[in-house]
Design an enzyme around this catalytic site. Structure first.
Site, mmCIF file in Angstrom:
data_model
loop_
_atom_site.group_PDB
_atom_site.id
_atom_site.type_symbol
_atom_site.label_atom_id
_atom_site.label_comp_id
_atom_site.label_asym_id
_atom_site.label_seq_id
_atom_site.Cartn_x
_atom_site.Cartn_y
_atom_site.Cartn_z
ATOM 1 N N GLY A 110 -10.185 7.264 -1.942
ATOM 2 C CA GLY A 110 -10.861 8.534 -1.737
ATOM 3 C C GLY A 110 -11.650 8.518 -0.446
ATOM 4 O O GLY A 110 -11.701 7.517 0.270
ATOM 5 N N ASP A 112 1.471 9.120 -6.050
ATOM 6 C CA ASP A 112 1.362 10.568 -5.900
ATOM 7 C C ASP A 112 1.521 11.020 -4.451
ATOM 8 O O ASP A 112 1.430 12.218 -4.164
ATOM 9 C CB ASP A 112 0.034 11.079 -6.474
ATOM 10 C CG ASP A 112 -1.172 10.330 -5.936
ATOM 11 O OD1 ASP A 112 -0.994 9.275 -5.301
ATOM 12 O OD2 ASP A 112 -2.311 10.795 -6.150
ATOM 13 N N HIS A 141 -9.913 0.381 -0.516
ATOM 14 C CA HIS A 141 -9.726 1.220 0.656
ATOM 15 C C HIS A 141 -10.995 1.128 1.503
ATOM 16 O O HIS A 141 -12.078 1.540 1.068
ATOM 17 C CB HIS A 141 -9.517 2.673 0.248
ATOM 18 C CG HIS A 141 -8.117 3.022 -0.145
ATOM 19 N ND1 HIS A 141 -7.561 2.584 -1.331
ATOM 20 C CD2 HIS A 141 -7.166 3.766 0.479
ATOM 21 C CE1 HIS A 141 -6.322 3.056 -1.427
ATOM 22 N NE2 HIS A 141 -6.060 3.776 -0.333
ATOM 23 N N ASP A 186 1.747 3.920 2.882
ATOM 24 C CA ASP A 186 0.648 4.750 2.389
ATOM 25 C C ASP A 186 1.213 5.894 1.541
ATOM 26 O O ASP A 186 1.278 5.785 0.324
ATOM 27 C CB ASP A 186 -0.221 5.266 3.530
ATOM 28 C CG ASP A 186 -1.613 5.675 3.055
ATOM 29 O OD1 ASP A 186 -1.949 5.408 1.881
ATOM 30 O OD2 ASP A 186 -2.370 6.252 3.847
ATOM 31 N N GLU A 226 -10.816 2.751 7.084
ATOM 32 C CA GLU A 226 -9.804 3.704 7.547
ATOM 33 C C GLU A 226 -10.486 4.809 8.346
ATOM 34 O O GLU A 226 -10.139 5.053 9.500
ATOM 35 C CB GLU A 226 -9.063 4.304 6.357
ATOM 36 C CG GLU A 226 -8.024 5.344 6.749
ATOM 37 C CD GLU A 226 -7.386 6.004 5.540
ATOM 38 O OE1 GLU A 226 -6.346 6.659 5.731
ATOM 39 O OE2 GLU A 226 -7.917 5.883 4.425
ATOM 40 N N HIS A 249 1.176 4.929 -2.328
ATOM 41 C CA HIS A 249 0.603 5.752 -3.383
ATOM 42 C C HIS A 249 1.701 6.495 -4.140
ATOM 43 O O HIS A 249 2.510 7.198 -3.527
ATOM 44 C CB HIS A 249 -0.381 6.763 -2.794
ATOM 45 C CG HIS A 249 -1.661 6.159 -2.320
ATOM 46 N ND1 HIS A 249 -2.790 6.096 -3.115
ATOM 47 C CD2 HIS A 249 -1.997 5.577 -1.135
ATOM 48 C CE1 HIS A 249 -3.773 5.512 -2.428
ATOM 49 N NE2 HIS A 249 -3.312 5.185 -1.228
ATOM 50 N N HIS A 272 0.856 -1.192 0.000
ATOM 51 C CA HIS A 272 0.000 0.000 0.000
ATOM 52 C C HIS A 272 0.890 1.241 0.000
ATOM 53 O O HIS A 272 1.269 1.758 1.049
ATOM 54 C CB HIS A 272 -0.916 -0.016 1.228
ATOM 55 C CG HIS A 272 -2.067 0.940 1.134
ATOM 56 N ND1 HIS A 272 -3.382 0.538 1.180
ATOM 57 C CD2 HIS A 272 -2.115 2.284 0.975
ATOM 58 C CE1 HIS A 272 -4.183 1.584 1.074
ATOM 59 N NE2 HIS A 272 -3.419 2.667 0.951
#
Length: 362
Positions: free
Chosen positions: A181, A23, A208, A300, A211, A21, A19
């Site tokens: 998101g 970006d 996702h 993350d 969370e 990202h 996991h």
């Protein structure tokens, strides 16, 4: 060996991240240069100031505020050059942190502002990943393998299109599909057609869930959507009752997640930043590990959380006193859960992870 894992030895230990990202892991100096190239205005003028801005902005305790920081990273990832550079540097940075296998995710639909098509966006990112792998091999002789997860934004209406894109590129470096998101108001069941398409194509996906929104999100991801893994999933602890004598009773959902060995892509530092938990010491990672859920350690967003896999492991060692054998177990958990064919997962476990930890275990 009584020493707690840490320092250089921990940095070179073989790691697996599921996991991460794309970006959320840019180098601050690269953001500055890419922003200058494309005319994007940033909130800081130096790499150090920019790194601090991202970290402080992400420390709000709100998932929504946390996600706002991506406006700047996504803005500089709209060109072939920007996408390839960010992807290449991602691989190099992960390799320097001892990562042997990574699944890095991003949302292609967020990179279309300069006229690129979805296919071209994915092609440029995959080219960057391959260039990074080659650069690592040339510089150190070590091997890192990076697979790509294509993410659909759960508040948008392109999930089926992104699922089809993931399947179209699965023989070229894309290993699975994801949705991400803000969870509140955007349940995973809204994207059932995308998940049904993915399952029908015998492809992998993660969601996702759990969370910020809790058990309903996890229940939908598991029961209705049939997810292979849970992105975060930290709120599964809400279905566990810990008694005064230290024993625990699992609710039906927690039992099902554990029984089915559904992997939890836990991201300790990020979970604190977004308010899912208050502190690392209060993170349910240790409880879930002791109850033998399939827990994995993840970054993350390395930029926003100012973290690496080494730092995540160091923080867990400091909070819970884990030794090398514990970290090996979490790493093997992750490799078992990767979206690779079984024989390739086994090869990395037997040829890279176990030998690497055997040296550390003495």
């Amino acid at each position: 060996m009584n020493e707690l894992p840490g320092g250089t030895r921990l940095r070179v230990a073989p790691k697996v991240v599921l996991h991460d990202h794309l970006d959320g892991g840019l180098r601050p100096e690269s953001i500055l240069q890419l922003a200058d190239d494309c005319g994007h205005r940033l909130p800081a003028d130096t790499a150090d100031e920019l790194a601090s801005w991202f970290r402080d902005s992400a420390d709000s305790g709100s998932l929504e505020r946390y996600l706002e920081t991506f406006e700047h990273t996504v803005a500089v990832m709209q060109t072939p050059e920007g996408l390839e550079r960010v992807a290449r540097e991602c691989v190099i940075d992960l390799a320097e942190d001892g990562v042997a296998y990574a699944e890095v995710r991003f949302a292609p639909e967020q990179h279309l502002e300069r006229g690129l098509s979805l296919d071209r966006v994915v092609e440029h990112v995959l080219e960057g990943f391959r260039a990074g792998e080659s650069a690592v091999a040339a510089a150190s002789g070590r091997r890192i393998r990076v697979g790509c997860l294509l993410t659909a934004m759960r508040h948008a209406a392109r999930s089926r299109e992104i699922a089809e894109l993931a399947v179209r590129f699965r023989d070229r470096g894309v290993v699975g599909f994801d949705i991400a998101g803000a969870e509140a108001g955007n349940p995973p069941s809204r994207h059932l057609d995308a998940f049904e398409y993915t399952r029908a194509a015998n492809a992998h996906f993660t969601i996702h869930a759990g969370e910020a929104f809790g058990l309903p999100s996890i229940h939908e991801a598991v029961a209705f959507c049939g997810t292979d893994r849970l992105g975060h999933g930290v709120r599964i602890v809400d279905d566990i009752t810990v008694h005064s004598d230290g024993t625990a009773t699992l609710g039906l959902l927690a039992n099902y997640v554990r029984d089915k060995r559904i992997p939890l892509e836990l991201c300790p530092s990020s979970n604190v930043q977004t308010g899912a938990v208050r502190t690392i010491e209060e993170h349910p990672f240790d409880l879930l590990a002791r109850l033998r859920f399939r827990v994995t350690v993840n970054t993350d967003n390395r930029l926003m959380s100012d973290t690496t896999m080494t730092r995540e492991m160091t923080r867990l060692v400091g909070a819970f006193g884990y030794g090398w054998s514990d970290l090996e177990r979490f790493t093997i958990n992750a490799m078992k859960s990767a979206f690779l064919p079984f024989d390739q997962r086994l090869e990395l476990i037997d040829d890279v992870i176990k030998p690497g930890y055997a040296v550390l275990l003495g």
